[in-house]
Motif scaffolding. Structure first.
Motif, PDB file in Angstrom:
ATOM      1  N   PRO A 118       6.584  -3.037 -10.472  1.00  0.00           N
ATOM      2  CA  PRO A 118       5.433  -3.488 -10.093  1.00  0.00           C
ATOM      3  C   PRO A 118       5.598  -4.436  -8.662  1.00  0.00           C
ATOM      4  O   PRO A 118       6.355  -5.579  -9.280  1.00  0.00           O
ATOM      5  CB  PRO A 118       4.635  -3.815 -11.178  1.00  0.00           C
ATOM      6  N   VAL A 119       4.966  -4.332  -7.578  1.00  0.00           N
ATOM      7  CA  VAL A 119       5.390  -5.205  -6.399  1.00  0.00           C
ATOM      8  C   VAL A 119       4.245  -5.749  -6.118  1.00  0.00           C
ATOM      9  O   VAL A 119       3.262  -5.038  -5.478  1.00  0.00           O
ATOM     10  CB  VAL A 119       6.234  -4.657  -5.518  1.00  0.00           C
ATOM     11  N   SER A 120       3.715  -7.185  -6.035  1.00  0.00           N
ATOM     12  CA  SER A 120       2.900  -7.751  -5.542  1.00  0.00           C
ATOM     13  C   SER A 120       3.172  -8.328  -3.999  1.00  0.00           C
ATOM     14  O   SER A 120       4.072  -8.837  -3.850  1.00  0.00           O
ATOM     15  CB  SER A 120       2.405  -8.905  -6.347  1.00  0.00           C
ATOM     16  N   LEU A 121       2.383  -7.869  -2.930  1.00  0.00           N
ATOM     17  CA  LEU A 121       2.403  -8.239  -1.626  1.00  0.00           C
ATOM     18  C   LEU A 121       0.849  -8.601  -1.115  1.00  0.00           C
ATOM     19  O   LEU A 121      -0.053  -8.338  -1.717  1.00  0.00           O
ATOM     20  CB  LEU A 121       2.905  -7.108  -0.899  1.00  0.00           C
ATOM     21  N   PRO A 122       0.988  -9.461  -0.179  1.00  0.00           N
ATOM     22  CA  PRO A 122      -0.291  -9.739   0.536  1.00  0.00           C
ATOM     23  C   PRO A 122      -1.212  -8.465   0.821  1.00  0.00           C
ATOM     24  O   PRO A 122      -0.837  -7.469   1.239  1.00  0.00           O
ATOM     25  CB  PRO A 122      -0.005 -10.535   1.837  1.00  0.00           C
ATOM     26  N   GLU A 123      -2.507  -8.721   0.728  1.00  0.00           N
ATOM     27  CA  GLU A 123      -3.412  -7.704   0.599  1.00  0.00           C
ATOM     28  C   GLU A 123      -3.266  -6.992   2.187  1.00  0.00           C
ATOM     29  O   GLU A 123      -3.503  -5.742   2.214  1.00  0.00           O
ATOM     30  CB  GLU A 123      -4.881  -8.263   0.544  1.00  0.00           C
ATOM     31  N   GLU A 124      -3.218  -7.782   3.001  1.00  0.00           N
ATOM     32  CA  GLU A 124      -3.237  -7.424   4.524  1.00  0.00           C
ATOM     33  C   GLU A 124      -1.948  -6.301   4.695  1.00  0.00           C
ATOM     34  O   GLU A 124      -1.995  -5.323   5.338  1.00  0.00           O
ATOM     35  CB  GLU A 124      -3.053  -8.376   5.598  1.00  0.00           C
ATOM     36  N   ILE A 125      -0.779  -6.635   4.065  1.00  0.00           N
ATOM     37  CA  ILE A 125       0.384  -5.969   4.101  1.00  0.00           C
ATOM     38  C   ILE A 125       0.029  -4.322   3.380  1.00  0.00           C
ATOM     39  O   ILE A 125       0.656  -3.371   3.918  1.00  0.00           O
ATOM     40  CB  ILE A 125       1.737  -6.609   3.430  1.00  0.00           C
ATOM     41  N   VAL A 126      -0.528  -4.775   2.074  1.00  0.00           N
ATOM     42  CA  VAL A 126      -0.646  -3.306   1.311  1.00  0.00           C
ATOM     43  C   VAL A 126      -1.656  -2.652   2.122  1.00  0.00           C
ATOM     44  O   VAL A 126      -1.342  -1.176   1.882  1.00  0.00           O
ATOM     45  CB  VAL A 126      -1.274  -3.997   0.033  1.00  0.00           C
ATOM     46  N   PHE A 127      -2.635  -3.112   2.814  1.00  0.00           N
ATOM     47  CA  PHE A 127      -3.633  -2.237   3.637  1.00  0.00           C
ATOM     48  C   PHE A 127      -2.794  -1.567   4.549  1.00  0.00           C
ATOM     49  O   PHE A 127      -3.121  -0.445   4.707  1.00  0.00           O
ATOM     50  CB  PHE A 127      -4.660  -3.170   4.098  1.00  0.00           C
ATOM     51  N   GLU A 128      -2.039  -2.187   5.295  1.00  0.00           N
ATOM     52  CA  GLU A 128      -0.941  -1.703   6.270  1.00  0.00           C
ATOM     53  C   GLU A 128      -0.281  -0.452   5.859  1.00  0.00           C
ATOM     54  O   GLU A 128      -0.002   0.561   6.318  1.00  0.00           O
ATOM     55  CB  GLU A 128      -0.282  -2.476   7.286  1.00  0.00           C
ATOM     56  N   ILE A 129       0.238  -0.798   4.631  1.00  0.00           N
ATOM     57  CA  ILE A 129       1.205   0.352   3.843  1.00  0.00           C
ATOM     58  C   ILE A 129       0.288   1.540   3.548  1.00  0.00           C
ATOM     59  O   ILE A 129       0.715   2.587   3.834  1.00  0.00           O
ATOM     60  CB  ILE A 129       1.821  -0.195   2.707  1.00  0.00           C
ATOM     61  N   ALA A 130      -0.897   1.203   3.067  1.00  0.00           N
ATOM     62  CA  ALA A 130      -1.798   2.256   2.809  1.00  0.00           C
ATOM     63  C   ALA A 130      -2.169   3.190   3.969  1.00  0.00           C
ATOM     64  O   ALA A 130      -2.217   4.348   3.913  1.00  0.00           O
ATOM     65  CB  ALA A 130      -3.055   1.852   2.119  1.00  0.00           C
ATOM     66  N   ARG A 131      -2.409   2.329   5.084  1.00  0.00           N
ATOM     67  CA  ARG A 131      -2.863   3.235   6.210  1.00  0.00           C
ATOM     68  C   ARG A 131      -1.624   4.094   6.691  1.00  0.00           C
ATOM     69  O   ARG A 131      -2.013   4.974   7.179  1.00  0.00           O
ATOM     70  CB  ARG A 131      -3.219   2.031   7.360  1.00  0.00           C
ATOM     71  N   ASN A 132      -0.659   3.446   6.677  1.00  0.00           N
ATOM     72  CA  ASN A 132       0.555   4.405   7.085  1.00  0.00           C
ATOM     73  C   ASN A 132       0.777   5.412   6.204  1.00  0.00           C
ATOM     74  O   ASN A 132       1.156   6.421   6.672  1.00  0.00           O
ATOM     75  CB  ASN A 132       1.814   3.275   7.260  1.00  0.00           C
ATOM     76  N   SER A 133       0.281   5.410   4.933  1.00  0.00           N
ATOM     77  CA  SER A 133       0.565   6.338   4.014  1.00  0.00           C
ATOM     78  C   SER A 133      -0.426   7.402   4.241  1.00  0.00           C
ATOM     79  O   SER A 133      -0.011   8.804   4.120  1.00  0.00           O
ATOM     80  CB  SER A 133       0.426   5.703   2.605  1.00  0.00           C
ATOM     81  N   THR A 134      -1.496   7.130   5.071  1.00  0.00           N
ATOM     82  CA  THR A 134      -2.219   8.099   5.080  1.00  0.00           C
ATOM     83  C   THR A 134      -2.305   8.742   6.429  1.00  0.00           C
ATOM     84  O   THR A 134      -2.352   9.845   6.421  1.00  0.00           O
ATOM     85  CB  THR A 134      -3.793   7.412   5.203  1.00  0.00           C
ATOM     86  N   GLU A 135      -1.986   8.015   7.422  1.00  0.00           N
ATOM     87  CA  GLU A 135      -2.091   8.369   9.057  1.00  0.00           C
ATOM     88  C   GLU A 135      -0.429   9.046   9.252  1.00  0.00           C
ATOM     89  O   GLU A 135      -0.287   9.911  10.147  1.00  0.00           O
ATOM     90  CB  GLU A 135      -2.105   7.433   9.955  1.00  0.00           C
TER      91      GLU A 135
END
Length: 201
Positions: A118-135
């Protein structure tokens, strides 16, 4: 336990906060007495309709994510009951890494016991990763436990924290039993030499 040093894999976005263990592995599947076989029931109520047919609008049923091994999710992942079946199901489904802004404590600890990182990262970074995962699917991340970094091919490189003991255990593939067995010779010598009480000569 399988060692974890570095993993590069495709991501899948499930960017929701407060995903609890009853959604990860619903309670009706906890009757199994084996430690295996839970992967097929992962997010069962979200993946399937009541008649057993797949829900087309759920990301896990999207064919472009069939090879994902890095789950990207929201804050407080793994909250709810303390069932260790939740990380078992995630690992058996094929995940090696879960990335989120934060995790429930017991779930977090249970992941390390089976080699799931499990890797904890800042929320804005996780959001960017999730967006890239989608787009940008398929979107790959490299998670390096030795260097404690997460990176991609788009310029992202960020450090994450994990305590030294857990890191040592994962790098060497040691669960609690494995740690104990490293002292097998000392344990055997102790057993040979310890006094036996309750016996009469």
């Amino acid at each position: 336990m399988q060692k974890f040093t570095e993993h590069t894999g495709e991501t899948i976005p499930l960017y929701r906060a407060n995903i609890d263990t009853d959604q990860i592995i619903p309670k009706q599947f906890l009757k199994r007495i084996e430690r295996t076989g839970f992967g097929q029931f992962l997010f069962f109520d979200w993946r399937f309709h009541t008649d057993g047919s797949p829900r087309e609008d759920f990301v896990f049923n999207d064919p472009q994510y069939r090879n994902a091994s890095v789950l990207v999710s929201g804050a407080n992942f793994g909250c709810g009951s303390s069932r260790e079946h939740a990380p078992w199901a995630l690992q058996e489904y094929g995940f090696r890494v879960i990335i989120a802004p934060g995790f429930a404590d017991i779930f977090y600890n249970n992941c390390f016991k089976i080699g799931l990182l499990p890797v904890s990262l800042p929320e804005e970074i996780v959001f960017e990763i999730a967006r890239n995962s989608t787009e940008k699917a398929p979107y790959n991340l490299t998670v390096d436990l030795e260097q404690r970094t997460v990176s991609d091919d788009l310029g992202l490189e960020i450090s994450f924290e994990t305590d030294d003991f857990r890191r040592y255990c994962l790098l060497n593939g040691l669960d609690e039993i494995g740690l104990t067995l490293r002292n097998e010779e000392k344990i055997a010598r102790f057993e040979e030499n310890r006094p036996v009480f309750g016996q009469f000569s």
